[in-house]
Scaffold this active site. Structure first.
Site, mmCIF file in Angstrom:
data_model
loop_
_atom_site.group_PDB
_atom_site.id
_atom_site.type_symbol
_atom_site.label_atom_id
_atom_site.label_comp_id
_atom_site.label_asym_id
_atom_site.label_seq_id
_atom_site.Cartn_x
_atom_site.Cartn_y
_atom_site.Cartn_z
ATOM 1 N N GLU A 27 6.307 11.675 -2.463
ATOM 2 C CA GLU A 27 6.620 12.106 -0.912
ATOM 3 C C GLU A 27 6.194 13.513 -0.888
ATOM 4 O OE1 GLU A 27 10.722 11.667 0.255
ATOM 5 O OE2 GLU A 27 10.767 13.468 1.582
ATOM 6 N N GLU A 65 9.516 20.445 7.612
ATOM 7 C CA GLU A 65 10.990 20.025 7.254
ATOM 8 C C GLU A 65 11.837 21.136 7.645
ATOM 9 O OE1 GLU A 65 13.437 16.977 4.566
ATOM 10 O OE2 GLU A 65 11.876 18.274 3.589
#
Length: 328
Positions: free
Chosen positions: A137, A142
């Protein structure tokens, strides 16, 4: 399906775009996702949130009917419900992933607006493989709650550890279940949320090869490389990446493969919810993350993505990406 003019804040008809392939130096333009075809190339995820958020991810039809996805100002709008108090199944939102998956290459995203900081919100722009965490990932944008700068993080199976001079030298499978991964926050408030939106957004690029994963950021108020706009990208001329992962004991090709590109916004859950009480501003507003998100819908009006385009370039010698079929 078509995204029609009954959308709130968004309008326009979905149309099919011809596939474009252009060879430019080290990279070949493989796919473009923009206001002509975005919802043909991205699929809606409407299963329970894997991160246990107070969210109801909706399908394409519901997103269209409720004004949560569509086209606005020449870009692609992906938002959340900011009108409903105390939603029974969590606050409605969208999570979209490419129907194709990619290994190696260059992902370039021109973004006009990110979800603004809000207590309980957890937006992200990222990529992920089919077998988490063993196929990896890459978290590019974020943040949670009122966090001011983006966190750039990789998650893998145990044993992927980059060199000491990388963005992080911690095992990307830490603390054993990959939930923490390897990464850190940037120091630039223009990389996330309101700080990003105040300058009109910018361009993120992910360069992924067998030897390194590099993340670049170009603010709209700075200099976006001309070769990006010309679709002839040469990352070697772009200067120092915002974050770089290389060296060490991590064999990138063993830990990262077949990634879908993802945009989403969830609420509370395993990160935003777990640290909610640690934020003095958020914790003063409600006893819990879920209570705050449920009772304050208007605070999430600015919790939306507006994406001008995502372009994926493959290495000139690379094989074609893997197609996954989806019908809305």
């Amino acid at each position: 399906m078509s995204f029609t003019k009954n959308l709130l804040r968004v309008s326009g008809l979905l149309s099919m775009a011809a596939a474009v392939t252009a060879q430019n130096g080290s990279y070949v333009l493989a796919d473009t996702y923009d206001a002509t075809n975005f919802f043909d190339g991205f699929e809606f995820f409407n299963s329970p949130d894997p991160t246990n958020g107070f969210v109801e991810y909706v399908d394409a039809e519901t997103a269209n009917a409720n004004g949560l996805a569509g086209y606005s100002n020449g870009g692609v709008y992906m938002g959340v419900d900011y009108q409903t108090a105390n939603p029974a199944n969590g606050r409605q939102s969208v999570r979209l992933s490419t129907t194709k998956s990619y290994t190696h290459g260059l992902i370039i995203a021109d973004i006009a607006h990110q979800p603004a900081q809000a207590c309980g919100a957890w937006p992200a722009f990222w990529s992920v493989g089919p077998e988490w965490p063993n196929s990896g990932e890459i978290d590019v944008i974020e943040g949670v709650n009122l966090q001011e700068t983006t966190a750039i993080t990789l998650h893998t199976g145990n044993g992927c550890q980059f060199s000491e001079d990388s963005w992080s030298s911690q095992d990307c499978g830490s603390p054993g279940d990959a939930s923490q991964g390897c990464g850190a926050e940037t120091s630039d408030p223009q990389t996330l949320g309101s700080g990003f939106n105040e300058i009109g957004g910018g361009v993120y690029a992910v360069q992924w090869s067998s030897s390194a994963i590099n993340i670049f950021f170009f603010p709209r108020t700075g200099t976006i490389p001309a070769d990006i706009e010309a679709e002839t990208p040469e990352p070697s001329t772009w200067g120092t990446p915002l974050a770089s992962f290389s060296g060490g004991s991590c064999d990138i090709d063993s830990y990262f493969a077949n990634h879908q590109i993802v945009f989403d916004t969830t609420f509370c859950g395993d990160w935003a919810g777990n640290v909610f009480a640690q934020d003095p501003v958020c914790s003063a507003k409600a006893a819990s993350c879920q209570e705050y998100v449920a009772n304050n819908p208007a605070d999430f009006e600015e919790t939306y993505w507006l994406v001008n385009y995502v372009k994926v370039f493959s290495e000139a010698s690379a094989k074609k990406s893997i197609a996954r079929h989806f019908i809305a």
